[in-house]
Design an enzyme around this catalytic site. Structure first.
Site, PDB file in Angstrom:
ATOM      1  N   CYS A   1       0.795  -1.221   0.000  1.00  0.00           N
ATOM      2  CA  CYS A   1       0.000   0.000   0.000  1.00  0.00           C
ATOM      3  C   CYS A   1       0.831   1.276   0.000  1.00  0.00           C
ATOM      4  O   CYS A   1       0.503   2.244  -0.696  1.00  0.00           O
ATOM      5  CB  CYS A   1      -0.954  -0.001   1.178  1.00  0.00           C
ATOM      6  SG  CYS A   1      -0.118  -0.259   2.764  1.00  0.00           S
TER       7      CYS A   1
ATOM      8  N   HIS B   1      -2.576   0.613   6.883  1.00  0.00           N
ATOM      9  CA  HIS B   1      -2.810   0.845   5.463  1.00  0.00           C
ATOM     10  C   HIS B   1      -2.437   2.279   5.136  1.00  0.00           C
ATOM     11  O   HIS B   1      -2.390   3.144   6.016  1.00  0.00           O
ATOM     12  CB  HIS B   1      -4.299   0.587   5.160  1.00  0.00           C
ATOM     13  CG  HIS B   1      -4.605   0.513   3.704  1.00  0.00           C
ATOM     14  ND1 HIS B   1      -3.917  -0.296   2.827  1.00  0.00           N
ATOM     15  CD2 HIS B   1      -5.545   1.151   2.951  1.00  0.00           C
ATOM     16  CE1 HIS B   1      -4.409  -0.157   1.615  1.00  0.00           C
ATOM     17  NE2 HIS B   1      -5.412   0.724   1.666  1.00  0.00           N
TER      18      HIS B   1
ATOM     19  N   ASP C   1      -8.006   4.934  -3.338  1.00  0.00           N
ATOM     20  CA  ASP C   1      -7.101   3.909  -2.813  1.00  0.00           C
ATOM     21  C   ASP C   1      -6.525   3.101  -3.968  1.00  0.00           C
ATOM     22  O   ASP C   1      -7.171   2.193  -4.484  1.00  0.00           O
ATOM     23  CB  ASP C   1      -7.878   3.001  -1.858  1.00  0.00           C
ATOM     24  CG  ASP C   1      -6.934   2.075  -1.103  1.00  0.00           C
ATOM     25  OD1 ASP C   1      -5.733   2.041  -1.446  1.00  0.00           O
ATOM     26  OD2 ASP C   1      -7.398   1.394  -0.172  1.00  0.00           O
TER      27      ASP C   1
END
Lengths: 659, 301
Positions: A407, A451, A467
Site C-alpha cells: 500500500c 494501510h 485507494d
C-alpha cells in the site's frame, strides 16, 4: 519497665508454612521468567532448590559471606544488564533475586513476612507487563495461596485447609471494599514522576513517517491496535478506513506530516451517524484512528491537519473512547495555502511527467483521478509484501520498473502522479478493515491492518479518498490484510482471484471461532475492568451527581463510604446468640411460664430438681410439670432410640398453663 | 455464664497493628505508588484488595476475642517456693476461635483454639513466693488472628481466684525437737508413748517413717508398723517451743513439724498464740493445720 515485644515470643512458622512460602514464591515468579535475562533463571532455580533442601533435608543456611556475595552479584548483574536497578524491568529482576536470597535466610517471623510482602509486590509487577484475563485468574490463585501462607505464618499449627478457607474468606470479604476504593480513589492523569521509558518498550504503532522503497520486507504484527464496538448499525466493509495520520510533505523519498494548517471538522453529506466505542491498545503514540469521518472531537484530543485526531499525550494505557462516524464524502474547507502545499514536491522524473500529462490530457480533476486509478488497475502492478528495495528515485523506479509493492508504494506513487498532474493530493495512513467479531459486534483491528491511501482535492467535492491498492489488489480491501497474507502465502495471484479461494476449511473456521471467542472475553474485560481511567471516573462520578468533586473531597467521601461499610460489616458479623434446638427453646418457654407463676429456676437447678420443687410448691401443676420434665429429660439426655416427637413436647408446653 | 466469669466486651478490647502490620502498611503504600505511577488498573485493584483485606482482618481479630468468657480456677495449695498453678478457662459461646493467647505479666501462654460452644483451660504457673493467699495475677487475653498484622488485646482482668500458699517447710538442720504432752521430745514419744499395734504387710504409699526397719534388717521382709489410736498420747506442735526464731522461721518450723508428724502418723495438735487446733489425724486435719499456719498473722505488738 522493660518494653514488651509480643511478636518476638511467637513460635516460628512450622515447616508446612515454609513449603507454602516456597511454593507461593515460585508461582509468583513463573509468569515473568521469560522476560528476565537468561542468567537469572539458573540463579533463581539454584537458590530455591537450596531452600527446598533446607526444608526437606535440613541443609544448613548458607554462610553470611556467601549470602552477601550473592546479593552483591545479583545487584551487579542486574545493573550491568539494565543499566539501572530501578524501573519495571530491572526492578522486577532485582526483586526476584532478593526474594530468592531472602528465602534462604529465614530466622524470625519477620523474615517470613517480608518474603510474603515481596511476593505481593511481584504479583503487581506481573500486572505491569500483561493484563490478560487468564493471567489475572492465575495471579488471583497465587494471591490466595500467598495469603493462605500468611495465615499459616500468623497461626502456626493451623491446617492447610483451614488456612486456605480463611484466606479465601478474607479476600472475598475484601472485594466490596476493593470495588469502592477502585471507583472512588481519585485517579491522576499521568505518572507521579517521570515514567520510566521501559514501561513502553515493545509497543508498536503507526510511524509518523513513510519511506516506501526502504523496507525490504513488511513485518506484520498481529498485535491488536484497537477494537471498535458498534452497538447499532455496522459500517459497510468498503467504508472501513480508520484515519490516523495525514502525510502532506514529500522530499522524494520520505513522506512526513509537514506544515500545520488550520483545520476543522469536515462537513459530511451523509446524514446517518454511526456511534461506536473505540478501545485503543497502548501504542506509545498519540494517534487516534477514527472511522472516516469523525463527527465529534473527543475530549483530550486535537484536530490535526487533514482532520486527523491526535491525543495530547502518547497513548500509554488502554483508552476507551466514545466516537461517532459519518461515512461518506467529506466537504472540508481547505485554505489556498493548504492546497498549494499539497502540490509541492521535488521535480518528478521525465517519465512521470509524461505519464501525468497523459492522464491529464483534457480531463477534469475527477476524470484525471479516475484515469490514474485505472492506470494502476490496468498495468501490470503486483501486490507483494516482499518488494525490492528502490534506488535513487523510488517513485519513478516503482512506477516503471519494479511495479511490485504494498500500500505505501501505491499510495506514494499515486499521490506524486496526481501532484504532477496538478491535482492537490496527500497520503493518509491508518488502518483498513479489521476482523469482525459477531459475538461482540466489534471489529478487531491489528497492526497488520495498517494501510496507506491517497486523498485528492476535487473542487466542489472536497477531499476525495482514492485507494490505489484497491485498484491493484481489491482483495486487500475486500477480505482484509490477514486473508491477504494467507493468499499470498498460498501463491495466489491477486487481482484475478477465483471465487471461493478464501473459503476456510473446517479447521481454520474452528480456529477463527475460538480466536474470536477468546478475544470477546479479553475485550469485555478491558472495556469494563481495565478501562477505568480518569475520564471514566469523571463520567461515573457525574452519573452519581458528584462530577465537581475535587480529589480531596473524593478522598473524604471514600473514607466515609469505607467507614460506613465497616460499620455494616460490624453489624452483619456481630456475634449472635447461639441457636437453640426446638426442644431447648420449648423447655425455656416452659420455665418462663413457671417464672411468671413465681417459680424461677435457679441457675444451678437441674430440670429434675426444679420439677420436684415445683411439685412441692404447686401440687396442682404436678402432673403437667412431671410429664413435661420427663419428656424433656428423655429428649435431651435419653438414648437416641427413644422416639419422642419433639413437636409433641413443644405442643405440651404450649398447652401448659399455670392457672 | 458461670459466676465469676468475665465476658470480653467490645469496650474492653483494643486493636492496633503489629509491627508486621506497619510493614504491611508500607507494602500498601509501595503498591499504591506503583499503581498510580503506571496507571495500571489491575495494580490498583490488587492494592485495594489487600487494603480491604487488612481492614476486614481487623474485624476478624476483634471477633476472635469478642464474647469469650474468662474464668480462673485457683489451684491446689502449694508450699512457698513452689509454683502455684491456676487454670485459666475460656468459654466460647460463639463461632470457632483460633490462636487465642493468655498473657500474664509478659508471660505468654501457648495459644489455644476453642471450638464453637466449647471451652479450653490453660494451666498458668505462677511462682508462690510468700505464704498466705496468692491472688491470680492480672490476665490479658490477646490474639493476632488472622494475618498477624493486627493484634487485639483486652484490658488486664483481675479475677477473684486465689491459691493458698503454705509456709515453706523448714530444712532438716533447722529442726528442733517436737514437744509431746509433758516433757519428752516428740522423737521419744514415738518410741515410748505410742501404742504399737503390730506389723502388717507394706503397701505402696506407706510412709517410710513407719517401715519396720528391724524386720527388714533381719531379712524377714518389708513390713509397716501399724499404730493404733494412741489414746491420750497427743503430740502438740507448739509455737512457744520455737521461741528463739523469728516468727516466719517459726512458722516454717511448725510446718515442717506438722508434715513430719503427719508422715509419722501421729495424733498432733497445733498451738499458736491466738489459736489452737486440737490433736487429730488425717488429711483434713493436716490441711487445716497448714492453712492456719499459712494465714497466721502475728499479733501486732
Amino acid at each position: 519497665m522493660k518494653r514488651r515485644r509480643p511478636e518476638s515470643h511467637l513460635e516460628l512458622p512450622d515447616r508446612a508454612a515454609g513449603y507454602g512460602l516456597l511454593i507461593s514464591a515460585v508461582l509468583s515468579l513463573l509468569p515473568q521468567l521469560l522476560r528476565w535475562p537468561w542468567w537469572l533463571l539458573p540463579l533463581l532455580a539454584m537458590l530455591f532448590a537450596w531452600r527446598f533442601f533446607m526444608l526437606r533435608r535440613g541443609w544448613p543456611v548458607p554462610g553470611a559471606l556467601i549470602r552477601i556475595g550473592l546479593t552483591g552479584l545479583v545487584l551487579v548483574l542486574v545493573y550491568r544488564h539494565f543499566g539501572t536497578v530501578f524501573g519495571r524491568d530491572a526492578g522486577s529482576a532485582l526483586l526476584a533475586g532478593l526474594l530468592a536470597l531472602k528465602s534462604l535466610e529465614l530466622r524470625r517471623l519477620r523474615d517470613y513476612m517480608v518474603c510474603v510482602f515481596l511476593i505481593y509486590f511481584l504479583i503487581l509487577v506481573s500486572f505491569l507487563y500483561s493484563q490478560e484475563p487468564w493471567l489475572v485468574l492465575y495471579l488471583v490463585a497465587v494471591l490466595a495461596a500467598t495469603t493462605a501462607t500468611l495465615v499459616r505464618l500468623a497461626l502456626p499449627g493451623i491446617s492447610g485447609r483451614r488456612a486456605t478457607r480463611l484466606a479465601l474468606r478474607l479476600l472475598v470479604q475484601a472485594v466490596p471494599l476493593m470495588l469502592v476504593m477502585y471507583l472512588l480513589f481519585p485517579r491522576i492523569q499521568g505518572a507521579l514522576w517521570g515514567m520510566p521509558q521501559d514501561a513502553y518498550s515493545g509497543l508498536s504503532g503507526l510511524s509518523e513517517e513513510m519511506r516506501p522503497g526502504d523496507v525490504r520486507e513488511l513485518t506484520l504484527s498481529d498485535e491488536v491496535a484497537f477494537r471498535a464496538y458498534f452497538p447499532d448499525r455496522l459500517p459497510r466493509p468498503s467504508d472501513l478506513y480508520w484515519r490516523a495520520i495525514v502525510l502532506g510533505q514529500f522530499d522524494g523519498r520520505t513522506w512526513t506530516r509537514g506544515r500545520e494548517f488550520p483545520t476543522q471538522q469536515p462537513k459530511v453529506s451523509n446524514r446517518s451517524q454511526l456511534p461506536y466505542t473505540l478501545t485503543l491498545e497502548p501504542s506509545n503514540r498519540p494517534w487516534l484512528p477514527a472511522l472516516e469521518w469523525a463527527v465529534y472531537r473527543p475530549a483530550g484530543t486535537r484536530l490535526h491537519t487533514g482532520s486527523a485526531l491526535e491525543w495530547r499525550q502518547p497513548v500509554r494505557e488502554r483508552l476507551v473512547v466514545e466516537m461517532q462516524a459519518q461515512p461518506g464524502d467529506a466537504l472540508a474547507a481547505a485554505t489556498p495555502a493548504e492546497l498549494a502545499a499539497s502540490l509541492i514536491q521535488p521535480p518528478a522524473s521525465t517519465r512521470v511527467q509524461t505519464l501525468a500529462a497523459q492522464l491529464r490530457r483534457g480531463r477534469g480533476d475527477r476524470d484525471t483521478l479516475r484515469a490514474a486509478l485505472a492506470y494502476f488497475h490496468d498495468q501490470e502492478f503486483r501486490y507483494t509484501l516482499i518488494p525490492p528495495v528502490l534506488g535513487e528515485d523510488p517513485v519513478d523506479e516503482f512506477l516503471f520498473e519494479s511495479r511490485r509493492g504494498y500500500c505505501e508504494h501505491f499510495a506514494s506513487a499515486f499521490v506524486v502522479l496526481l501532484r504532477t498532474a496538478g491535482i492537490p493530493a496527500r497520503v493518509v495512513t491508518g488502518y483498513q478493515g479489521g476482523e469482525f467479531n459477531p459475538g461482540g459486534r466489534y471489529f478487531i483491528v491489528r497492526q497488520l491492518d495498517a494501510h496507506a491511501w491517497a486523498e485528492a482535492w476535487i473542487p466542489g467535492e472536497g477531499w476525495v479518498r482514492a485507494d490505489p491498492t484497491a485498484a491493484v489488489a481489491p482483495e486487500r480491501i475486500e477480505f482484509g490484510a490477514d486473508a491477504l497474507r494467507r493468499l499470498v502465502s498460498r501463491g495466489a495471484t491477486l487481482g484475478r482471484l477465483a471465487p471461493g479461494a478464501l473459503e476456510l476449511d473446517w479447521l481454520e473456521r474452528m480456529r477463527r471461532d475460538t480466536r474470536l471467542a477468546v478475544d470477546l472475553v479479553q475485550s469485555t474485560w478491558s472495556r469494563w475492568v481495565l478501562g477505568y481511567n480518569p475520564e471514566r471516573q469523571r463520567e461515573f462520578l457525574t452519573a452519581l451527581g458528584l462530577g465537581d468533586f475535587t480529589a480531596a473531597r473524593l478522598v473524604g467521601l471514600l473514607a466515609l463510604v469505607v467507614a460506613l461499610m465497616f460499620a455494616g460489616y460490624l453489624l452483619i458479623t456481630r456475634p449472635r446468640r447461639p441457636r437453640l434446638d426446638p426442644v431447648q427453646r420449648a423447655y425455656l418457654r416452659f420455665c418462663r411460664k413457671l417464672a411468671r407463676a413465681g417459680l424461677t429456676r435457679a441457675p444451678h437447678e437441674g430440670p429434675q430438681d426444679f420439677a420436684k420443687r415445683c411439685v412441692r410448691e404447686r401440687p396442682d401443676l404436678s402432673e403437667d410439670v412431671r410429664t413435661i420434665t420427663e419428656l424433656y429429660v428423655q429428649l435431651r439426655y435419653g438414648s437416641p432410640d427413644t422416639v419422642v416427637p419433639s413437636e409433641d413436647f413443644a405442643h405440651r408446653v404450649t398447652r401448659f398453663h399455670t392457672t | 455464664m458461670t459466676p465469676g466469669a468475665v465476658a470480653l466486651g467490645s469496650r474492653s478490647i483494643y486493636i492496633l497493628p503489629t509491627r508486621h502490620g506497619l510493614l504491611f502498611a508500607l507494602l500498601l503504600v509501595a503498591l499504591l505508588l506503583a499503581a498510580v505511577n503506571y496507571a495500571n488498573a489491575l495494580a490498583y485493584l490488587l492494592t485495594f484488595l489487600l487494603a480491604g483485606m487488612a481492614m476486614v482482618s481487623i474485624l476478624h481479630t476483634q471477633r476472635n476475642l469478642l464474647g469469650l468468657e474468662l474464668t480462673v480456677i485457683g489451684g491446689d495449695p502449694v508450699f512457698a517456693g513452689e509454683e502455684a498453678c491456676f487454670q485459666v478457662c475460656l468459654r466460647n459461646p460463639g463461632q470457632q476461635r483460633t490462636a487465642v493467647r493468655v498473657e500474664c505479666d509478659g508471660q505468654l501462654l501457648p495459644a489455644v483454639d476453642i471450638p464453637p460452644r466449647d471451652n479450653r483451660c490453660i494451666p498458668l504457673a505462677t511462682p508462690a513466693l510468700r505464704r498466705g493467699w496468692l491472688d491470680c495475677p492480672a490476665l490479658m487475653i490477646s490474639t493476632h488472628y488472622p494475618l498477624g498484622i493486627t493484634r487485639a488485646w483486652t484490658r488486664r482482668h483481675r479475677l477473684a481466684a486465689r491459691c493458698l500458699v503454705y509456709p515453706q517447710p523448714a530444712d532438716d538442720r533447722d529442726l528442733l525437737p517436737i514437744v509431746a504432752d509433758g516433757t519428752e521430745a516428740a522423737g521419744v514419744a514415738l518410741h515410748e508413748g505410742d501404742e504399737f499395734a503390730g506389723l502388717r504387710n507394706y503397701q505402696n504409699g506407706d510412709s517410710p517413717a513407719r517401715i519396720s526397719w528391724k524386720t527388714l534388717a533381719r531379712g524377714q521382709g518389708l513390713y509397716t508398723k501399724d499404730f493404733r489410736q494412741p489414746l491420750g498420747m497427743d503430740v502438740w506442735i507448739d509455737w512457744e517451743e520455737f521461741a528463739p526464731h523469728t516468727p516466719e522461721m517459726r512458722l516454717r518450723l511448725l510446718t515442717r513439724a506438722v508434715l513430719d508428724a503427719d508422715a509419722a502418723g501421729l495424733r498432733y495438735g497445733l498451738r499458736l498464740p491466738d489459736s489452737a487446733l486440737d490433736p487429730d489425724l488425717g488429711d483434713n486435719h493436716r490441711a487445716a493445720c497448714l492453712q492456719t499456719l499459712a494465714l497466721y498473722e502475728a499479733p501486732s505488738t
